[in-house]
Design an enzyme around this catalytic site. Structure first.
Site, mmCIF file in Angstrom:
data_model
loop_
_atom_site.group_PDB
_atom_site.id
_atom_site.type_symbol
_atom_site.label_atom_id
_atom_site.label_comp_id
_atom_site.label_asym_id
_atom_site.label_seq_id
_atom_site.Cartn_x
_atom_site.Cartn_y
_atom_site.Cartn_z
ATOM 1 N N ASP A 41 -13.948 5.470 -8.844
ATOM 2 C CA ASP A 41 -15.249 5.998 -8.454
ATOM 3 C C ASP A 41 -16.374 5.239 -9.171
ATOM 4 O O ASP A 41 -16.265 4.915 -10.355
ATOM 5 C CB ASP A 41 -15.300 7.488 -8.820
ATOM 6 C CG ASP A 41 -16.531 8.185 -8.308
ATOM 7 O OD1 ASP A 41 -16.758 8.184 -7.091
ATOM 8 O OD2 ASP A 41 -17.274 8.751 -9.153
ATOM 9 N N GLU A 90 -14.799 1.521 -5.674
ATOM 10 C CA GLU A 90 -15.958 2.049 -4.967
ATOM 11 C C GLU A 90 -17.171 1.441 -5.665
ATOM 12 O O GLU A 90 -17.717 2.009 -6.604
ATOM 13 C CB GLU A 90 -16.022 3.578 -5.015
ATOM 14 C CG GLU A 90 -17.109 4.125 -4.107
ATOM 15 C CD GLU A 90 -17.906 5.278 -4.694
ATOM 16 O OE1 GLU A 90 -18.651 5.920 -3.945
ATOM 17 O OE2 GLU A 90 -17.810 5.534 -5.906
#
Length: 551
Positions: A200, A267
């Site tokens: 993330d 990401e």
């Protein structure tokens, strides 16, 4: 070729996928029971978003225990059963790693608040004194991606940094203790049999030394993201090389088929293709989401530029394409029509490299509108009720039936994780299961043909049949040619100089004419063609009734 270079991965948002216990919220056991849907679609892997203990200030990305399982989603045993079931179905399992921040309820942050300024506990986070005569101003001008300042003041006068919600304090990645802890977190999930990690906000862990001001225009122009002092710092890359070594050398689980390659996908909201490619150098990440493609306008010139720039970036390996995620407006709504979303899917799945699908994309779901009093996304409050946030793409999946909750749960419709629209009956899995013209059938056929015709080199640019400036895109993938009509009039593929037999189209064809906002895959007939039964291609002909199917 490694499995991840051209893999199709399905993103599963557990609280909105399937509910097994009737409480209105999806859970791990529900996901396990529905994994055959993902395997039947033809995916190679499933990525499951956070299932860890969380106060849910940001949909589970505010984590209170990075090695636990949220009680409302199940138990560690439920996770093990999900992993085992996925592997039996031939699916790799990827989990979220959230290293940029924790929940403000994490034991570390609670300890930091109690310990006070200058403590070792505070050094795990980014605590700083404020500016102004009494320290009443934030330490710098950084803005949260969710709106408002990226700093919150605590009672003793210090401020802590949070690039997202105030309930998500950012970690200090120059702390050896933080680095060591996440090595343990990675090891924990590798030992439980996961096949990889989606990292993330992988571009945000390190902040520039001295925390300098970022200046105006923050979070407004994604092409400038890599210039922000809180994004894309050089120190990220040695860290990811450490993690890559861990993944490459960690013992394979019992019974694993060698070689057992674990993957990391970044990401990373870095839109400059050359800088994004640095995350996927051979000794770093395996994949990095291509957000420039996700956000590209439905316009041939822009799509061509993004595709070429992504595939030609030096040293970055295979490109990872996506059209949607739990953070993005669904393609049907964002692109303006179901026809465009279907055509975009065939475009993406024909490109060399890997692809990620988000749950419900294969059903053609539009973005749902959530009533004001049911919005959960922190964007709503932090923007002063000007941005409705991402909840419209996180609505529970419709599985069957003609009214909510559409087989998602046995709970009353008003108790589901988020409310489902009243007009979703045609979108259910059951309604589309045996419809040869449904979006679900289109995705299944596309993944089957993609598997039958793998790109000869998933890192190489395609062979283009169209030129920059043409109102269409046409390129070859192995024995298939993909043509996408972005013009406002029908185009004949034969007059474009493209040959082949149509085996899949995103909408009805009229002979060799491709209507606007339609894509077609053509099988090269020069070599001996394979015997293919096409279940989702409509071809209209002067002699037919307009509902014929090509085989």
């Amino acid at each position: 070729m490694s499995w991840w270079q051209d893999a199709v991965c399905y993103e599963l948002y557990p609280r909105a996928f399937a509910d097994s216990d009737g409480d209105g919220t999806g859970d791990l056991a529900g996901a396990t029971a529905r994994l055959d849907h993902i395997a039947g679609l033809g995916a190679d892997a499933v990525w499951i978003t956070p299932f860890y203990p969380s106060p849910l200030a940001d949909g589970g990305y505010d984590i209170a225990d990075h090695t636990g399982v949220a009680a409302d989603l199940g138990s560690p045993q439920d996770f093990d059963e999900l992993t085992a079931r996925a592997h039996r179905l031939g699916l790799k399992l990827i989990v979220d790693l959230v290293p940029n921040h924790t929940s403000d309820q994490h034991p570390w942050f609670q300890e930091a608040l109690a310990a006070g300024p200058g403590s070792a506990a505070r050094d795990r986070y980014l605590f700083r004194p404020g500016r102004g005569p009494a320290g009443e101003l934030p330490p710098n001008d950084w803005q949260s991606a969710f709106g408002g300042p990226a700093w919150t003041r605590v009672p003793d006068g210090q401020w802590y940094c949070h690039l997202h919600a105030a309930e998500q304090p950012d970690l200090n990645w120059r702390s050896p203790e933080v680095r060591q802890a996440f090595t343990g977190i990675l090891t924990h999930w590798l030992d439980r049999g996961v096949d990889g990690f989606r990292v993330d906000v992988a571009h945000a862990l390190f902040k520039a030394e001295g925390l300098p001001d970022a200046g105006p225009g923050q979070h407004r122009d994604p092409l400038r993201n890599h210039l922000m002092p809180y994004y894309d710092q050089e120190e990220l890359h040695p860290l990811y090389r450490e993690w890559r070594t861990l993944l490459d050398t960690h013992p394979a689980p019992p019974g694993a088929v060698a070689p057992h390659e674990r993957v990391m996908v970044a990401e990373s909201a870095v839109f400059d293709p050359t800088r994004l490619a640095r995350y996927t150098r051979p000794d770093e990440m395996h994949q990095a989401f291509n957000f420039a493609f996700l956000e590209a306008a439905w316009e041939p010139g822009e799509l061509r530029r993004v595709i070429d720039a992504s595939l030609c970036a030096p040293g970055g390996g295979a490109v990872t394409w996506l059209l949607s995620s739990h953070d993005a407006v669904r393609p049907v709504t964002r692109l303006g029509s179901a026809a465009r979303a279907r055509a975009a899917a065939l475009l993406m799945l024909a490109l060399p490299g890997s692809a990620y699908l988000y749950q419900g994309e294969e059903l053609g779901l539009p973005q749902a509108r959530i009533p004001d009093d049911r919005i959960l996304d922190p964007l709503w409050e932090r923007s002063g009720h000007t941005e409705r946030g991402r909840d419209g793409s996180r609505v529970p999946l419709p599985w069957s039936g003609d009214r909510a909750p559409y087989g998602f749960t046995t709970a009353d419709p008003d108790r589901t994780w988020l409310p489902q629209p009243d007009d979703w009956a045609p979108h259910t899995v059951a309604a589309q299961e045996h419809d040869p013209h449904s979006t679900l059938t289109l995705y299944r056929e596309a993944l089957r043909l993609r598997r039958d015709h793998p790109a000869s080199d998933p890192t190489a640019p395609p062979h283009w049949h169209s030129a920059p400036g043409d109102p269409y895109l046409a390129f070859r993938r192995s024995g298939l040619t993909c043509v996408v009509n972005l013009a406002d009039r029908p185009l004949s593929w034969t007059t474009l100089g493209v040959t082949g037999r149509p085996v899949l189209a995103s909408g009805p064809l009229d002979g060799d004419a491709i209507p606007p906002d339609t894509a077609v895959w053509l099988l090269d007939t020069t070599p001996e063609p394979q015997s293919l039964e096409v279940q989702s291609l409509e071809v209209q002909s002067p002699e037919g009734d307009g509902h014929g199917r090509a085989h």
